[in-house]
Design an enzyme around this catalytic site. Structure first.
Site, PDB file in Angstrom:
ATOM      1  N   TYR A   1      55.099  73.095  30.103  1.00  0.00           N
ATOM      2  CA  TYR A   1      54.331  74.299  29.763  1.00  0.00           C
ATOM      3  C   TYR A   1      52.964  73.941  29.206  1.00  0.00           C
ATOM      4  CZ  TYR A   1      52.268  77.851  26.916  1.00  0.00           C
ATOM      5  OH  TYR A   1      51.329  78.676  26.346  1.00  0.00           O
TER       6      TYR A   1
ATOM      7  N   CYS B   1      60.057  99.135  27.299  1.00  0.00           N
ATOM      8  CA  CYS B   1      60.080  99.374  28.748  1.00  0.00           C
ATOM      9  C   CYS B   1      59.342 100.642  29.154  1.00  0.00           C
ATOM     10  CB  CYS B   1      61.525  99.425  29.249  1.00  0.00           C
ATOM     11  SG  CYS B   1      62.437  97.877  29.008  1.00  0.00           S
TER      12      CYS B   1
ATOM     13  N   GLU C   1      47.607  75.197  21.429  1.00  0.00           N
ATOM     14  CA  GLU C   1      48.930  75.189  22.053  1.00  0.00           C
ATOM     15  C   GLU C   1      49.938  74.391  21.225  1.00  0.00           C
ATOM     16  OE1 GLU C   1      50.112  76.903  24.437  1.00  0.00           O
ATOM     17  OE2 GLU C   1      48.253  77.784  25.182  1.00  0.00           O
TER      18      GLU C   1
ATOM     19  N   CYS D   1      55.734  99.705  29.458  1.00  0.00           N
ATOM     20  CA  CYS D   1      55.456  98.433  30.121  1.00  0.00           C
ATOM     21  C   CYS D   1      54.673  98.669  31.415  1.00  0.00           C
ATOM     22  CB  CYS D   1      56.757  97.699  30.434  1.00  0.00           C
ATOM     23  SG  CYS D   1      56.497  96.118  31.287  1.00  0.00           S
TER      24      CYS D   1
ATOM     25  N   CYS E   1      57.351  92.994  26.385  1.00  0.00           N
ATOM     26  CA  CYS E   1      58.660  92.536  26.871  1.00  0.00           C
ATOM     27  C   CYS E   1      59.274  91.583  25.844  1.00  0.00           C
ATOM     28  CB  CYS E   1      58.500  91.847  28.224  1.00  0.00           C
ATOM     29  SG  CYS E   1      60.058  91.564  29.102  1.00  0.00           S
TER      30      CYS E   1
ATOM     31  N   ASP F   1      56.796  79.477  29.642  1.00  0.00           N
ATOM     32  CA  ASP F   1      57.193  79.296  28.247  1.00  0.00           C
ATOM     33  C   ASP F   1      58.288  80.316  27.951  1.00  0.00           C
ATOM     34  OD1 ASP F   1      55.846  81.753  27.969  1.00  0.00           O
ATOM     35  OD2 ASP F   1      55.153  81.219  25.963  1.00  0.00           O
TER      36      ASP F   1
ATOM     37  N   CYS G   1      60.059  96.011  37.819  1.00  0.00           N
ATOM     38  CA  CYS G   1      61.105  95.291  37.095  1.00  0.00           C
ATOM     39  C   CYS G   1      62.502  95.655  37.590  1.00  0.00           C
ATOM     40  CB  CYS G   1      60.997  95.577  35.601  1.00  0.00           C
ATOM     41  SG  CYS G   1      62.135  94.601  34.603  1.00  0.00           S
TER      42      CYS G   1
END
Length: 328
Positions: free
Chosen positions: A121, A195, A40, A198, A188, A139, A204
């Site tokens: 995060y 899209c 991370e 997706c 995304c 995030d 959405c």
């Protein structure tokens, strides 16, 4: 929105399309929370491919646990981090390691967030991915998904965290959060979201006007010129250890005032934080850096000291010009 249906759809997509082979997602890996921590921190401001190919495994091999990291020389840690940039990250990692070496990383988000270099995060990611705690977090990727999913205009961080919590799959938070991260990275995306393919398109609310929901951040671009001295004597080259916060502990070439008396061998472009640099490189005599705290290093030993990314660029220029041969 039917939250359960959304969760199942997201997990079904992740099962087929998710990046399951990423080593820090392996639940059977020893010392998993520490591995998640390192991944991370490395992935902040750095692409997955770069971390995987050049840094992740060598770093873990050299510093396999908190105790090893806490006892290491800072110079060795910086050397292992060389090229990743944002060197406050490895310094904070060692501070954290010294705090947690005996007790281990805490499981609770509230305790994790108090550690050096750990934000909201990262604390959530360590708790969830390292300890299977059912917790949501936000995030940049998840933020983008939430803004489009709920058609939010200029939401606060608190609003985003509330939305993330509202859709959290409490039965499988690990895969749910990994799926969101992958969805943001692969589908995304910031500039050209896919899209039409997706998996959560039907849920959405902002897919038809996502451009108006994109938050644009203005980057400050301050232009600055630097003049660097390249002083080579008896197969040794002059470098100076930085005391400035950004490059603290790293070696750079000494700065000098612009002078027509020095031989200029090239001009480099370099960027860091808010600056765009025009870097003039000169071959100089030792007298030009007499007032600096420069140290001379044998050119064959340059791979054993931590160099700034700018210093690495200068060395590459020297190699191209056949002025320097080094193992870097």
């Amino acid at each position: 929105m039917q939250v359960k249906e959304f969760q199942n759809t997201l997990l079904s997509w992740y099962k087929v399309k998710g990046r399951h082979t990423l080593p820090w997602r392996n639940k059977t890996i020893p010392n998993r929370a520490y591995v998640v921590l390192i991944s991370e921190i490395m992935l902040q401001q750095t692409q997955v491919k770069v971390v995987l190919e050049r840094y992740f495994f060598p770093f873990l091999e050299k510093f396999p646990n908190l105790e090893a990291l806490s006892q290491a020389k800072e110079e060795d840690i910086l050397l292992s981090w060389q090229g990743l940039g944002y060197y406050t990250r490895p310094r904070n990692l060692q501070k954290l390691a010294k705090i947690c070496a005996k007790t281990g990383l805490p499981r609770e988000v509230e305790s994790l967030i108090k550690l050096p270099g750990i934000g909201a995060y990262t604390a959530g990611a360590i708790a969830c991915f390292g300890y299977d705690v059912s917790v949501s977090f936000v995030d940049s990727n998840i933020k983008r998904i939430l803004i489009r999913l709920f058609a939010l205009k200029n939401p606060s961080q608190k609003q985003l965290e509330q939305k993330a919590k509202a859709i959290l799959n409490l039965q499988d938070s690990f895969n749910h959060n990994q799926a969101l991260l992958d969805l943001g990275a692969l589908i995304c995306t910031a500039k050209s979201p896919k899209c039409t393919i997706c998996p959560i398109s039907k849920f959405c609310q902002g897919k038809d006007f996502w451009q108006t929901l994109t938050i644009k951040t203005q980057k400050r671009n301050l232009k600055k010129s630097l003049h660097l001295a390249i002083c080579i004597k008896d197969s040794k080259i002059a470098l100076i250890k930085s005391t400035q916060k950004l490059y603290f502990g790293l070696y750079n070439f000494p700065e000098i005032s612009h002078s027509m008396t020095h031989q200029q061998i090239g001009i480099l472009k370099h960027a860091y934080t808010k600056y765009t640099l025009k870097v003039h490189c000169y071959i100089t005599q030792q007298s030009a850096i007499a007032n600096s705290k420069a140290e001379f290093f044998h050119t064959d030993s340059l791979d054993s000291i931590p160099l700034s990314s700018l210093a690495l660029k200068v060395i590459k220029l020297l190699q191209v010009k056949n002025i320097l041969k080094s193992p870097l």
